[in-house]
Design a protein around this motif. Sequence first.
Motif, PDB file in Angstrom:
ATOM      1  N   LEU A  82      -9.677 -11.648  11.158  1.00 48.52           N
ATOM      2  CA  LEU A  82      -9.966  -9.807   9.536  1.00 48.52           C
ATOM      3  C   LEU A  82     -12.001 -10.852   9.593  1.00 48.52           C
ATOM      4  N   MET A  83     -11.816 -12.653   9.610  1.00 52.95           N
ATOM      5  CA  MET A  83     -12.839 -13.356   8.853  1.00 52.95           C
ATOM      6  C   MET A  83     -14.347 -13.392   9.897  1.00 52.95           C
ATOM      7  N   GLN A  84     -13.714 -13.501  10.969  1.00 51.29           N
ATOM      8  CA  GLN A  84     -14.666 -14.055  11.781  1.00 51.29           C
ATOM      9  C   GLN A  84     -15.206 -12.608  12.133  1.00 51.29           C
ATOM     10  N   GLY A  85     -14.262 -11.627  12.423  1.00 56.84           N
ATOM     11  CA  GLY A  85     -15.390 -10.172  12.840  1.00 56.84           C
ATOM     12  C   GLY A  85     -15.942 -10.345  11.273  1.00 56.84           C
ATOM     13  N   ALA A  86     -15.546 -10.116  10.074  1.00 56.41           N
ATOM     14  CA  ALA A  86     -16.383 -10.674   9.330  1.00 56.41           C
ATOM     15  C   ALA A  86     -17.747 -11.139   8.950  1.00 56.41           C
ATOM     16  N   ALA A  87     -17.310 -12.377   9.087  1.00 61.16           N
ATOM     17  CA  ALA A  87     -18.988 -12.700  10.170  1.00 61.16           C
ATOM     18  C   ALA A  87     -19.474 -12.277  11.115  1.00 61.16           C
ATOM     19  N   GLU A  88     -19.459 -11.627  11.977  1.00 63.30           N
ATOM     20  CA  GLU A  88     -19.894 -11.058  13.135  1.00 63.30           C
ATOM     21  C   GLU A  88     -20.802  -9.946  12.372  1.00 63.30           C
ATOM     22  N   GLY A  89     -20.181  -9.231  10.896  1.00 59.19           N
ATOM     23  CA  GLY A  89     -20.793  -8.029  10.891  1.00 59.19           C
ATOM     24  C   GLY A  89     -20.032  -6.636  11.553  1.00 59.19           C
ATOM     25  N   GLN A  90     -19.257  -7.281  12.058  1.00 58.44           N
ATOM     26  CA  GLN A  90     -18.062  -6.508  12.783  1.00 58.44           C
ATOM     27  C   GLN A  90     -17.368  -5.375  11.694  1.00 58.44           C
ATOM     28  N   PRO A  91     -17.303  -3.866  11.871  1.00 60.13           N
ATOM     29  CA  PRO A  91     -16.651  -3.198  10.464  1.00 60.13           C
ATOM     30  C   PRO A  91     -15.002  -3.509  10.636  1.00 60.13           C
ATOM     31  N   VAL A  92     -15.128  -4.510  10.428  1.00 57.42           N
ATOM     32  CA  VAL A  92     -13.797  -4.638   9.963  1.00 57.42           C
ATOM     33  C   VAL A  92     -12.653  -3.793   8.884  1.00 57.42           C
ATOM     34  N   HIS A  93     -13.714  -3.170   7.907  1.00 62.72           N
ATOM     35  CA  HIS A  93     -12.773  -2.360   6.989  1.00 62.72           C
ATOM     36  C   HIS A  93     -11.724  -1.374   7.767  1.00 62.72           C
ATOM     37  N   GLU A  94     -12.066  -1.069   8.893  1.00 62.04           N
ATOM     38  CA  GLU A  94     -11.716   0.054   9.604  1.00 62.04           C
ATOM     39  C   GLU A  94     -10.492   0.009   9.930  1.00 62.04           C
ATOM     40  N   ARG A  95     -10.135  -1.720  10.196  1.00 60.41           N
ATOM     41  CA  ARG A  95      -9.270  -2.294  10.752  1.00 60.41           C
ATOM     42  C   ARG A  95      -7.861  -2.794  10.207  1.00 60.41           C
ATOM     43  N   VAL A  96      -7.898  -2.153   8.694  1.00 60.84           N
ATOM     44  CA  VAL A  96      -6.913  -2.253   7.829  1.00 60.84           C
ATOM     45  C   VAL A  96      -6.788  -1.266   7.384  1.00 60.84           C
ATOM     46  N   PRO A  97      -5.059  -1.643   6.625  1.00 59.66           N
ATOM     47  CA  PRO A  97      -4.671  -0.749   5.696  1.00 59.66           C
ATOM     48  C   PRO A  97      -5.508   0.007   4.734  1.00 59.66           C
ATOM     49  N   TYR A  98      -6.030  -0.811   4.113  1.00 64.50           N
ATOM     50  CA  TYR A  98      -7.426  -0.340   2.439  1.00 64.50           C
ATOM     51  C   TYR A  98      -7.616  -0.966   2.827  1.00 64.50           C
ATOM     52  N   VAL A  99      -8.753  -1.272   1.739  1.00 60.26           N
ATOM     53  CA  VAL A  99      -9.630  -2.319   0.865  1.00 60.26           C
ATOM     54  C   VAL A  99      -9.620  -2.114  -0.473  1.00 60.26           C
ATOM     55  N   LEU A 100     -10.182  -2.935  -1.150  1.00 62.42           N
ATOM     56  CA  LEU A 100     -10.906  -3.101  -2.529  1.00 62.42           C
ATOM     57  C   LEU A 100     -11.079  -1.753  -3.022  1.00 62.42           C
ATOM     58  N   ASP A 101     -12.141  -1.098  -2.383  1.00 63.10           N
ATOM     59  CA  ASP A 101     -12.525  -0.165  -3.010  1.00 63.10           C
ATOM     60  C   ASP A 101     -11.657   1.006  -3.127  1.00 63.10           C
ATOM     61  N   ASP A 102     -10.371   1.171  -2.284  1.00 56.41           N
ATOM     62  CA  ASP A 102      -8.932   1.777  -2.163  1.00 56.41           C
ATOM     63  C   ASP A 102      -8.552   1.699  -4.172  1.00 56.41           C
ATOM     64  N   MET A 103      -8.265   0.323  -3.871  1.00 51.53           N
ATOM     65  CA  MET A 103      -7.316  -0.647  -5.046  1.00 51.53           C
ATOM     66  C   MET A 103      -8.444   0.271  -6.840  1.00 51.53           C
ATOM     67  N   ALA A 104      -9.660  -0.172  -6.683  1.00 49.15           N
ATOM     68  CA  ALA A 104     -10.444   0.508  -7.126  1.00 49.15           C
ATOM     69  C   ALA A 104     -10.345   1.816  -7.476  1.00 49.15           C
ATOM     70  N   ALA A 105     -10.137   2.944  -6.834  1.00 50.41           N
ATOM     71  CA  ALA A 105     -10.029   4.252  -7.083  1.00 50.41           C
ATOM     72  C   ALA A 105      -8.662   4.031  -7.392  1.00 50.41           C
ATOM     73  N   ASP A 106      -7.805   3.547  -7.091  1.00 54.89           N
ATOM     74  CA  ASP A 106      -6.318   2.924  -7.676  1.00 54.89           C
ATOM     75  C   ASP A 106      -6.672   3.152  -9.524  1.00 54.89           C
ATOM     76  N   ALA A 107      -7.152   2.081  -9.644  1.00 58.16           N
ATOM     77  CA  ALA A 107      -7.200   2.334 -10.693  1.00 58.16           C
ATOM     78  C   ALA A 107      -8.000   2.446 -11.663  1.00 58.16           C
ATOM     79  N   ALA A 108      -9.376   3.496 -11.760  1.00 58.85           N
ATOM     80  CA  ALA A 108      -9.929   4.652 -12.086  1.00 58.85           C
ATOM     81  C   ALA A 108      -8.727   5.871 -11.990  1.00 58.85           C
ATOM     82  N   ALA A 109      -8.075   5.861 -11.054  1.00 61.34           N
ATOM     83  CA  ALA A 109      -7.396   7.752 -11.144  1.00 61.34           C
ATOM     84  C   ALA A 109      -5.771   6.674 -12.177  1.00 61.34           C
TER      85      ALA A 109
END
Length: 308
Positions: A82-109
Amino acid sequence: MPRIRANGLEIEYEETGSPDDPMILLVSGYMGQMTEWPDRFKQALADTGRRVVVFDNRDIGLTLAIDDPALEDRVPPPMEDLMQGAAEGQPVHERVPYVLDDMAADAAALIEALGAEQADVLGLSMGGMIVQLMALNHPERVRTLMPVMTTSGDPDLPPSEPEALEALTAEPESETLEAIGDLAVRTYHAIGSHPDLRAPDEDLRAGAIADLQRANRPLGLARQFAALLAQPRWHDRLGSVEQPTLVLHGAMDRLIPPEAGRDIARRIPGAEIEIIDKWGHDLPEAVVPDLLNRILPFLERTSKAATA
């Protein structure tokens, strides 16, 4: 403790104070269960007329990862990939179950599910990243913003000290309670406050054991860390934040250096910042008075300004 459904999850939470008072939502960091918030801190906020809400983020404590139980055993990609992919500009967010945006949506909800229009939001470390994303993605739910011991996500900021990062990701020598407690002591000696503020070793050890007995979620920790690494950067969006903002950071923070907090304050228009001497990357009882001496006047000023 009560549980409520928000953003497709059953979220474990706890309240201190009157439900009729304005809400302040406290958002924990990586590995942090809602039990990490000192009772003295919560009660002091409640005593000034705040409805204090703490909760377990998804995948930690007693809140599950996602609504689909079939995904509960999903293992994220290796951290190095993930660290290498992020450094290379790859869309690594598509490879994980969720990201911090989803956790922010949890808190707002959660704010909405508990019947509030808005809340003052305060987040520690990864929780501080989550509250920034709440202000950006769900501004209607955020009255004031308090990012604490955290970063804007700018990859050009100074990195963690190697010893601090190693301590955060270290594993216990065995699965015994004694080894878990010993690891907590070593970790907080590496990332925590000056000995004048840091909690006694016996308290650190007891807290780690109590958290493990409450909930042992190793895959959850891996997925949370993956969410942090894979989150698309947001630092260049912070200039659009309109909420009154108070940034708090420790002068001795070796995991997220103080320059990261200063960067947040520079990017958010009108943001205030306080750097606290001898404070590291922890939340000991001894730092509570220093935090309250900064947070309570900020809340009072912003409340008066809102009603002026």
